[in-house]
Write an enzyme that holds these catalytic residues in place. Structure first.
Site, mmCIF file in Angstrom:
data_model
loop_
_atom_site.group_PDB
_atom_site.id
_atom_site.type_symbol
_atom_site.label_atom_id
_atom_site.label_comp_id
_atom_site.label_asym_id
_atom_site.label_seq_id
_atom_site.Cartn_x
_atom_site.Cartn_y
_atom_site.Cartn_z
ATOM 1 N N THR A 1 2.864 65.739 39.623
ATOM 2 C CA THR A 1 2.956 64.427 40.849
ATOM 3 C C THR A 1 2.417 63.151 40.692
ATOM 4 O OG1 THR A 1 4.154 66.451 41.580
ATOM 5 C CG2 THR A 1 4.104 63.731 42.846
ATOM 6 N N GLY B 1 -3.126 70.197 44.803
ATOM 7 C CA GLY B 1 -3.997 70.751 45.963
ATOM 8 C C GLY B 1 -5.249 71.075 45.452
ATOM 9 N N GLU C 1 7.890 71.387 45.323
ATOM 10 C CA GLU C 1 7.936 72.435 43.681
ATOM 11 C C GLU C 1 9.956 71.735 43.692
ATOM 12 O OE1 GLU C 1 6.986 74.454 41.355
ATOM 13 O OE2 GLU C 1 4.819 74.057 42.774
#
Lengths: 662, 662
Positions: free
Chosen positions: B147, B186, B429
């Site tokens: 992303t 993350g 997701e």
């Protein structure tokens, strides 16, 4: 507003498309051109104070640091208000600019919102003279301590005790159990030195119900809790992090007799209890606060809609047509479906707020003339509108947040905090289900009166009309939809009533039957609220003084609200009105047409809420649309980004990696 | 579980009422007695590590402190896993005990969840041999960087560039714009030293689409970002505070050719691009993650329901009957209405998860045999179930939170964080609306095939049956309701298809018509999902091996789910099935009966989720019901409560009070 020279070109284009005068909308929304001018003038005054700006966003701070920063800003803001009042000889105009300063909730919220009004509303003239000047000038800081660890909505169950001691002419305050501790009052944690304590009054072993008492709980000079006072803060929450909510317990804490607020009931020196003439007069503050929450709902929906609509005009993602560049996400009908209802609802809540304010003023006037007939209607209406608007507004804010994708999850969008603060209103000042059931009691009474052919109060008179009109065919017009929602409410009120009867015929008593029917009773109250919101907002739009250009757009918004809810609750309409499947298909098509019609004015409509960048406090929603630049600028403020390598690498990560090699 | 000696007497009484064996339910829910035993054994091992306990709750810490504490615990937890594996020669069993340690999200989430699986799934055997041992043992720490600031759901639009340089046999990574910066991965913020970077591949100025590359971004010894790497963390969010989400930009950053993961497409030394045989094989990880999210939804619904049901058994408020003591709030039908659907839904999601897992395993097996026929169905089903379950679970958690009144707003209830984490799955997701529209494309294809009389895949075969059965009368049974939801889906698929046709007849091209029909298309996908959830969960209950006592209760729960959604979407059923108004009234009564029937087993049912106090991490939800004691104990941990007077009094409050006297 700043010049548009540096503005994102998409937003410039959007604004050029707008078919109405945004300033006209602003003035209409806020009442008048004068109101707009005064409001902006005050906003400028607040924004000019540099000390009110945060060096780094509060979300990076610890719980304690956030509180300390909140107190700092709240005291400075207090000065700004006082200076403005001194200079202009009037209170600052209604505004939301404090949101640009106190991003969450002020530790003084309950001082201004409850402590001062309670003294004003429930104190005798002597008591007012003693405490109001000190409280209003903030020589003392107070809160309102009612809710306990074990009791919220059921006030009669409060456990804090005030025992009158005629020997010393004092009340002795005690919290005999853990569950009796006061819990939640804003500012109580570490801020206030006074509070209104709601407690069960006992005289000579006899209970006299709950009454409000003023207690000083901290030393004015040292701020230390006084002997017999156990006080502290209750910890972090979903929002309200700077509200400084606290707990409080008394151990044989004595206050003088004059500290019971005695405008209503009184305790004489010898311990004689004099009952209040009219306990219901104290409803005023409570109703006023609930009406105010409907106004807050309008603000929060406007705030979230402004952020999400502007972001959706700037954000491009994927293709509507393979042959064209990536589309503004605002061009996707699914996005319009998520956002425009928030824009429309903000107007609906605003109109409902103004309508309720008028009803409130009338009833208060009547009360001062000893006329109480319309008090139950006011109370029932405030209950259900507060309950429905706060839940709906919470959902709308959250849908706006979700519509911003991952970036809506960032604290810097201001949408998470906005959700946390908006949804809190579902619970405080009357829990949603409890309030809806209060309105349901009123509706059941009205229904029984209707069955007897009695005249009903204006807000429920449609129950009688629906009884008569039930055979008329459906009209697929706004007025027809308004009537349709009244039929639904009628149908649900009737069904809930009959369900109670059914359970009673099965041998249940009324109270058990009420409980078994309560899911239906709640839904009847919701339907009643929806009928009011539809009627009031449609009438407001029809009677508005807006120019034809603006009027057209406001009518579209109001119709969107009506159509959206018709489609959302189509099952209810099919059950309880004469709407047909074909009508619903026509309305479904109409809904799609409305989205397309509103689309070109979307940015203009949120500009019309006139919320400054500082109030929006959002990387995604600013007037100039510099979304990505702001996201990065805010991220770079993170303390983790002020160091190349965080200490946890050497402490934890590197040893782990080394061990892994073995 | 601890002994019940100190247990709240209400909970003791509730447990005595339970009509089934809670241990049987636990074993059924988690698969077997053996699975329960192994899971509890591992839970004990984790809970035995004292260093994993927080001295004060994370919500009191600053953003940076929370992260550091998160890394600390994540590395210790890593050791526990490794030691368990070494001792027992197998991975720890599926468990949620890590929630008792990492209350939010681990900074290693994407290392384990995406970095390792991507190397395993998309690396050649040589690449796997090079990186997997290091990654699995955590000699290197990685994340998955796809992303970007400007691109999420539209992967083809990614802007990060990997240009092949045949002279040096390297790829040159660049982020040419601000919007091209990686954003969200993350662990990227301050934790990882490696990542899989998804970038647009360019060779000799020609684009070859997006591919995954491995890049080392930080020095293994010093942890400093390597030259050409700009990396940092993105700031606070609604949840995921310890996930350490980060941003990343490359400036002419070179990686060797072998760092492109080449199981599918390849770049040869000379720059020849060899296209992958089957790009769709990479769907595997994505589908697996989405199936996992359906499982997560079951967990979060169970967690929130456990907290809210136990609290509601302990909390007393107001009277159902004036003559009786204050009632447990669990006795109010409105409360049962809010909570039992969460209990029921947790089971529904669990069954849907197991069903999808089976479908996934089958399709993966077929793929290994070069059979791809069922891949589109798997993909479409995973899309819509992930989308619907995550949104529903978010709403259920929030309703449970709201049902706990003010105390549900406290961080110490663990409900606010649980909501923040649950609702995030609506976006990550695969954004909800994007996924539902992907399923809608599959449904439109299926519909067109149905019109041509073709045989459909199992999950959409009901479209053909509905076409035939449309005249059959409604059956007010669970099986009838399942069929009813299939009729609704059928009707909505048909209506959306016809709406597209309508717009095309008006002169729109297919793409514009699709957009204009997209609100309906989304609703068709939702209806399809609901039909699957209803069918799968009802079948699971009917074919369950449970004893008669347990089976009766599980059937009640499954019927509750069916009836709840029938009433919630009654408009759809009235429009698209043969249900009548009388049927709906019968079901409304049936729903009330189900709530009453489930009530005595409510606490037993949530005990059956077997979530330890440490996992619940909630003042309101613990097994022993010491609600008020825990609320106070947690509040007393506040740093503000460690001092008698906060410094802000002397700095800000006292000067303000003094000034007010002037």
């Amino acid at each position: 507003m700043s010049t548009e020279t540096k503005c994102n070109p998409d937003l410039v284009r959007e604004r050029a498309k707008c078919t109405f005068d945004v300033n006209e909308l602003i003035n209409l929304f806020y009442g008048s051109e004068k109101a707009t001018k005064e409001r902006r003038h005050f906003e400028d005054a607040v924004l000019a104070v540099k000390e009110l700006k945060d060096a780094i966003p509060e979300e990076y701070l610890s719980h304690k640091e956030r509180y300390e920063n909140g107190v700092r800003k709240a005291t400075i803001l207090r000065d700004v208000y006082r200076d403005y009042k001194a200079k202009h000889n009037r209170d600052p105009p209604p505004n939301q600019i404090t949101k640009a300063v106190i991003k969450d909730i002020s530790p003084f919220l309950l001082h201004n919102g409850m402590f001062v009004p309670t003294i004003a509303g429930q104190g005798t003239p002597e008591q007012q003279a003693e405490w109001l000047p000190k409280a209003e000038s903030m020589q003392i800081i107070g809160t309102y301590a009612q809710t306990e660890l074990g009791h919220g909505s059921f006030i009669r169950g409060l456990e804090t005790i005030a025992t009158y001691d005629p020997k010393t002419e004092e009340f002795v305050l005690n919290n005999p159990t853990l569950t009796s501790f006061k819990w939640w009052p804003g500012g109580l944690g570490s801020t206030v030195n006074h509070c209104v304590v709601v407690a069960q009054l006992y005289i000579n072993g006899k209970s006299h119900g709950i009454h409000p008492f003023i207690a000083q709980i901290r030393d004015l000079d040292t701020h230390k809790p006084l002997p017999g006072v156990k006080v502290g803060e209750i910890g972090p929450k979903m929002g309200f992090q700077t509200a400084n909510n606290g707990f409080l317990g008394f151990d044989n804490f004595r206050i003088p007799r004059k500290n019971m607020l005695m405008k209503n009931a009184q305790v004489l020196k010898d311990g004689t209890f004099v009952k209040g003439i009219n306990e219901k007069l104290t409803y005023g503050t409570m109703v006023m606060v609930r009406v105010g929450i409907v106004g807050d709902c309008s603000f929060y929906a406007a705030l979230a809609a402004t952020i999400a609509v502007r972001y959706s005009a700037v954000r491009h993602q994927s293709h509507i047509k393979a042959s064209e560049p990536e589309a503004q996400i605002l061009d996707y009908l699914t996005q319009q479906h998520k956002l425009f209802i928030a824009v429309a609802s903000s107007h609906v809540y605003r109109n409902a707020y103004l309508w309720m304010e008028k009803m409130y003023t009338n009833v208060m006037k009547e009360l001062s003339q000893d006329k109480q007939d319309n008090l139950p209607e006011l109370h029932a209406t405030a209950c259900c509108l507060k309950a429905v608007c706060s839940r709906d507004a919470g959902s709308l804010v959250e849908e706006c947040r979700l519509a911003c994708g991952g970036h809506g999850y960032m604290a810097s969008s201001n949408l998470p905090l906005t959700y946390g603060v908006t949804i809190a209103a579902v619970t405080y000042e009357g829990e949603r289900t409890v309030l809806l059931l209060q309105t349901a009691r009123y509706l059941m009474k009205a229904w029984m009166a209707a069955l007897k052919g009695k005249v009903l109060s204006p807000s429920v008179s449609y129950l009688l009309n629906s009884l008569k009109e039930s055979k008329k065919p459906w009209q697929n017009t706004p007025e027809g939809i308004v009537k349709g929602f009244q039929h639904v409410s009628f149908g649900k009120v009737k069904a809930a009533y009959e369900t109670i009867q059914k359970y009673m015929k099965q041998g249940k008593d009324y109270e058990d039957a009420w409980n078994l029917a309560s899911v239906q009773l709640v839904k009847a109250s919701e339907a009643h609220s929806r009928a009011i919101l539809c009627e009031v907002s449609w009438e407001a739009v029809c009677s508005s003084s807006a120019s034809p250009n603006l009027s057209r757009v406001l009518q579209q918004l109001a119709q969107l609200y009506l159509t959206y809810w018709t489609l959302e609750t189509s099952g209810d309409l099919l059950l309880y009105s004469n709407i047909t499947k074909d009508d619903l298909i026509i309305l479904r098509d109409k809904y799609e047409e409305l989205l397309v019609a509103i689309r070109p004015n979307a940015v203009g409509l949120v500009d019309g809420f006139d919320l400054r960048d500082e109030i929006l406090n959002s990387t995604l929603g600013s007037y100039d649309g510099r979304v990505y630049e702001r996201l990065m600028e805010e991220a770079l403020k993170s303390p983790l980004n002020q160091e190349t390598v965080n200490s946890s690498f050497h402490k934890y990560l590197k040893p782990m990696m080394e061990k892994a090699k073995l």
